[in-house]
Design an enzyme around this catalytic site. Sequence first.
Site, mmCIF file in Angstrom:
data_model
loop_
_atom_site.group_PDB
_atom_site.id
_atom_site.type_symbol
_atom_site.label_atom_id
_atom_site.label_comp_id
_atom_site.label_asym_id
_atom_site.label_seq_id
_atom_site.Cartn_x
_atom_site.Cartn_y
_atom_site.Cartn_z
ATOM 1 C CB CYS A 7 -29.405 16.556 -11.626
ATOM 2 S SG CYS A 7 -28.551 17.765 -10.575
ATOM 3 C CB CYS A 18 -25.158 20.148 -15.615
ATOM 4 S SG CYS A 18 -23.718 19.577 -14.701
ATOM 5 C CB CYS A 91 -22.515 17.493 -7.521
ATOM 6 S SG CYS A 91 -22.237 17.819 -9.266
ATOM 7 C CD GLN A 214 -7.559 19.005 -20.370
ATOM 8 O OE1 GLN A 214 -8.649 19.506 -20.106
ATOM 9 N NE2 GLN A 214 -6.801 19.442 -21.348
ATOM 10 C CD GLU A 272 2.070 26.276 -18.121
ATOM 11 O OE1 GLU A 272 1.573 27.237 -17.493
ATOM 12 O OE2 GLU A 272 1.546 25.765 -19.131
ATOM 13 C CG ASN A 318 -3.816 22.103 -24.215
ATOM 14 O OD1 ASN A 318 -4.931 22.365 -24.650
ATOM 15 N ND2 ASN A 318 -3.628 21.546 -23.035
ATOM 16 C CB CYS A 345 -10.789 24.298 -24.047
ATOM 17 S SG CYS A 345 -10.069 25.913 -23.662
#
Length: 387
Positions: A7, A18, A91, A214, A272, A318, A345
């Site tokens: 990169c 990253c 990227c 996602q 939701e 979730n 997550c």
Amino acid sequence: MSTLPHCAYFEAGRCRSCVLIETPYPAQLTDKERRCRQLLPQVPEALWLPSVRGGTADFRNKAKLVVGGRPGSVTLGILGRDGEGIDLRDCLIQEPGIRHAIPQLAAFIEATGLAPYDVPRRRGELKFVHLTLAPSGDLMLRFVTRTEQALHVLRKALPDLLERVPRAAVVSVNLLPEHKAVLEGEREELLLGSSLEMELGDVSLHLRPQSFFQTNTAVARALYAQAADWVAAEGPDSIWDLYCGVGGFALHCAAAAARTGAAAMPRVLGVEISESAVESARRSAADAGIAAEFVAADATAYALGAPAEETPHTVIVNPPRRGVGADLAAWIERAPAHRVIYSSCNPESLAADLAAMPSWRVRGARVFDMFPHTRHLEVMVLLERRV
């Protein structure tokens, strides 16, 4: 053979998003697995399934790009510490379809004459461009602008945009007049289409412009498939999918139950808070012929307000990074459900929530590397009531 991607942005110090890109990928994954095992010591080693790898390049299906620079020299990427734009159009973690579209978008922005928003000086028009890529190659493009005038310019220039980016299936403009550190405002104006169809095998999910999905399509497929396998093995008569988003877990679990040839299909309900996401889930259910119900409500308030006799056999949660929190964890602890699938997550908040639910034990666990080259991850556990 080296597992280190090259990169140029990272090496030049232009982008450090990253943070683990110089760590070999196998070591990244091992560290994430170790972290989850340390945080979740109650999970026996034999119950950890092999981790789902996220890839080292070409895996990210969305880009949220800051429009920077100035007319004649537009950048699409991030902002530097001085508020100046840093161009990241090449990227390597973005899917190729996104990388291919970005230069065309930059040229389109130049052609409109709209000025990039200057953060230090608080002037200009275009703030962000959000791109989402479907497995088909279709794109959703969202322009975040400051004023109504920019909306008019973009609407008029739509034919030029479609000539430059012919795979654009959904185009919208989001109005964000305020100067604040958020990625979008409340008002969304559709210029083309209504939803982006994400084909995921048995089920296609419709994404409206403000819907969440996602960031790694291949890992998302594996995530939904794992939950569906756990559900199909148990054959529940009812399922709640709390924090259901656009219905990924609910619809995949319902489809899996149909594949097993069950005599009676489970009653499936998704909850939701985002009305836009609920509209997307309902459309996906209708297209797939799945009799699932979706309601727009706060997940915790809905669960706490439901009569005990309506508690389902299986609960799927979730939640956002903060976890389900004390109130919903307490409800799960006392609810007469038989199974819980918790997709997280944030393993730290997952560990805290599990500590608040001692009546449940882990029967399966898996790491999903949704976010390679970062310390973020997705981990999912299957819980059953202790006897």
